[in-house]
Design a protein around this motif. Structure first.
Motif, PDB file in Angstrom:
ATOM      1  N   ALA A  88       0.847  -1.204   0.000  1.00 36.81           N
ATOM      2  CA  ALA A  88       0.000   0.000   0.000  1.00 36.81           C
ATOM      3  C   ALA A  88       0.879   1.249   0.000  1.00 36.81           C
ATOM      4  N   VAL A 191      -5.589  -0.600   5.581  1.00 44.71           N
ATOM      5  CA  VAL A 191      -5.284  -1.708   4.673  1.00 44.71           C
ATOM      6  C   VAL A 191      -6.024  -2.973   5.125  1.00 44.71           C
ATOM      7  N   ASP A 193      -8.743  -3.250   7.146  1.00 42.17           N
ATOM      8  CA  ASP A 193     -10.203  -3.152   7.032  1.00 42.17           C
ATOM      9  C   ASP A 193     -10.629  -3.416   5.591  1.00 42.17           C
ATOM     10  N   ALA A 194      -9.865  -2.898   4.631  1.00 42.77           N
ATOM     11  CA  ALA A 194     -10.214  -3.120   3.219  1.00 42.77           C
ATOM     12  C   ALA A 194      -9.950  -4.577   2.838  1.00 42.77           C
ATOM     13  N   ALA A 195      -8.793  -5.107   3.235  1.00 39.74           N
ATOM     14  CA  ALA A 195      -8.441  -6.487   2.850  1.00 39.74           C
ATOM     15  C   ALA A 195      -9.442  -7.485   3.426  1.00 39.74           C
ATOM     16  N   GLY A 197     -12.555  -6.791   3.993  1.00 38.91           N
ATOM     17  CA  GLY A 197     -13.912  -6.459   3.527  1.00 38.91           C
ATOM     18  C   GLY A 197     -14.805  -5.917   4.621  1.00 38.91           C
ATOM     19  N   SER A 199     -17.230  -3.717   6.409  1.00 37.73           N
ATOM     20  CA  SER A 199     -18.222  -2.749   5.930  1.00 37.73           C
ATOM     21  C   SER A 199     -18.632  -1.774   7.026  1.00 37.73           C
ATOM     22  N   GLN A 218      -8.218   5.803   2.687  1.00 35.33           N
ATOM     23  CA  GLN A 218      -9.095   4.927   1.881  1.00 35.33           C
ATOM     24  C   GLN A 218      -9.270   5.517   0.492  1.00 35.33           C
ATOM     25  N   TYR A 223     -10.088   2.510  -1.821  1.00 32.39           N
ATOM     26  CA  TYR A 223     -10.927   1.598  -1.037  1.00 32.39           C
ATOM     27  C   TYR A 223     -12.277   2.256  -0.738  1.00 32.39           C
ATOM     28  N   THR A 225     -15.218   3.392   1.821  1.00 29.66           N
ATOM     29  CA  THR A 225     -15.230   3.852   3.215  1.00 29.66           C
ATOM     30  C   THR A 225     -16.333   3.119   3.972  1.00 29.66           C
TER      31      THR A 225
END
Ligand code: GLU
Length: 301
Positions: A88, A191, A193-195, A197, A199, A218, A223, A225
């Motif tokens: 990232a 990173v 939280d996005a990886a 998923g 929500s 994000q 990514y 939010t």
């Protein structure tokens, strides 16, 4: 909302056992996930290794389990995910959004002092932007995110309502990788939280101030939010946030009765009914899911 769309998490730093404050965040995030038919994940945030206490991760997981709060997927440890954070950071560098910084804390203090701006905000100094235009012959120690002046980052908290922050003015370009090589919480959390998923983020109100920085990251990384809900804090007798530093007691979860008492206390802080000792843990948790669903602003997906 379809089941499975909601993914929430509890992300403790293993700096000690669960205390009354962290159980509030754990319970709230679990209830919100369950009330929405979603999944609840536990992530051990041991990115700041020097602050972590050996064995505290296992203690936290055991205490959560004693309270009936069990991760729906195998927990992950941030210390094993550095390559994701590195990737990232590389992306942000390629986009021209991250830059190396040679400043020590003293350099920053002096630069701010020279501008007559030496008042720290929450004990943190607003980065004066010294290395934004290059290292001027110095050696880079850390990496920072380039923020933009005149931009208000806005978001809406499900409990606190509309929020906004001028990150450039109030925080400044913030650290992504520290001088000691460790990745900063802001980068790791975004990173992960996005990886994973994620929500919906439900966490303690002491973290509210980080949200705008995380939204900027994000956006920079492309990514989505998540939705945010920051839970009420448990204050220590001195009115300060309860923390290990001001003597937060480790929660006693050694017996089912003790675990239920701890859960009751956390539930009360969330405005839920005290189930006393009349119910067992499972009955109490089920009752709180119903109450949570009825009383809190619902998450949209
Ligand atoms: N690891 C952070 C803490 O324990 C929480 C991170 C988060 O929930 O975003 O304070």
């Amino acid at each position: 909302m379809g089941a499975g769309l909601y993914r929430g998490r509890f992300a403790p730093s293993p700096t000690g056992p669960l205390h009354a404050g962290s159980l509030v965040a754990a319970l709230a995030s679990w209830l919100d996930a369950k009330a929405h038919g979603g999944r609840w994940l536990v992530r051990i945030e041991d990115v700041d290794l020097p602050r972590c206490v050996p064995g505290a991760d296992q203690t936290l997981l055991q205490q959560l389990a004693a309270c009936g709060l069990v991760s729906d997927e195998a927990p992950v440890w941030q210390s094993q995910r550095s390559s994701l954070y590195q990737q990232a950071l590389k992306q942000l560098c390629a986009q021209g959004l991250a830059y190396p910084c040679a400043c020590s804390r003293k350099d920053i203090e002096q630069a701010l002092h020279a501008r007559g701006q030496d008042k720290p905000r929450h004990g943190e100094l607003v980065y004066p932007g010294t290395c934004r235009t290059g290292l001027h012959g110095k050696t880079g120690r850390a990496w920072r995110l380039r923020t933009e002046p005149g931009i208000l980052t806005r978001w809406s908290d499900r409990r606190l309502g509309p929020q906004q922050q001028d990150v450039y003015g109030e925080v400044g370009d913030f650290v992504l990788q520290r001088a000691d090589g460790l990745f900063a919480y802001q980068l790791a959390v975004v990173v992960d939280d996005a990886a994973q998923g994620i929500s919906h983020i439900v966490r303690g109100a002491d973290l509210t101030d980080n949200t705008a920085r995380q939204i900027l990251l994000q956006q920079a990384l492309g990514y989505a939010t998540p939705q945010y809900l920051h839970t009420p804090l448990v204050l220590a007798a001195d009115g300060q946030k309860l923390s290990k530093q001001n003597g937060a007691q480790a929660l006693d979860t050694a017996t089912p009765e003790a675990a239920l008492a701890a859960l009751n206390q956390a539930a009360q802080r969330l405005g839920l009914r005290d189930c006393g000792t009349r119910d067992n843990r499972g009955v109490a948790l089920a009752a709180w899911i119903e109450q949570w669903r009825a009383t809190l602003p619902s998450a949209t997906t």
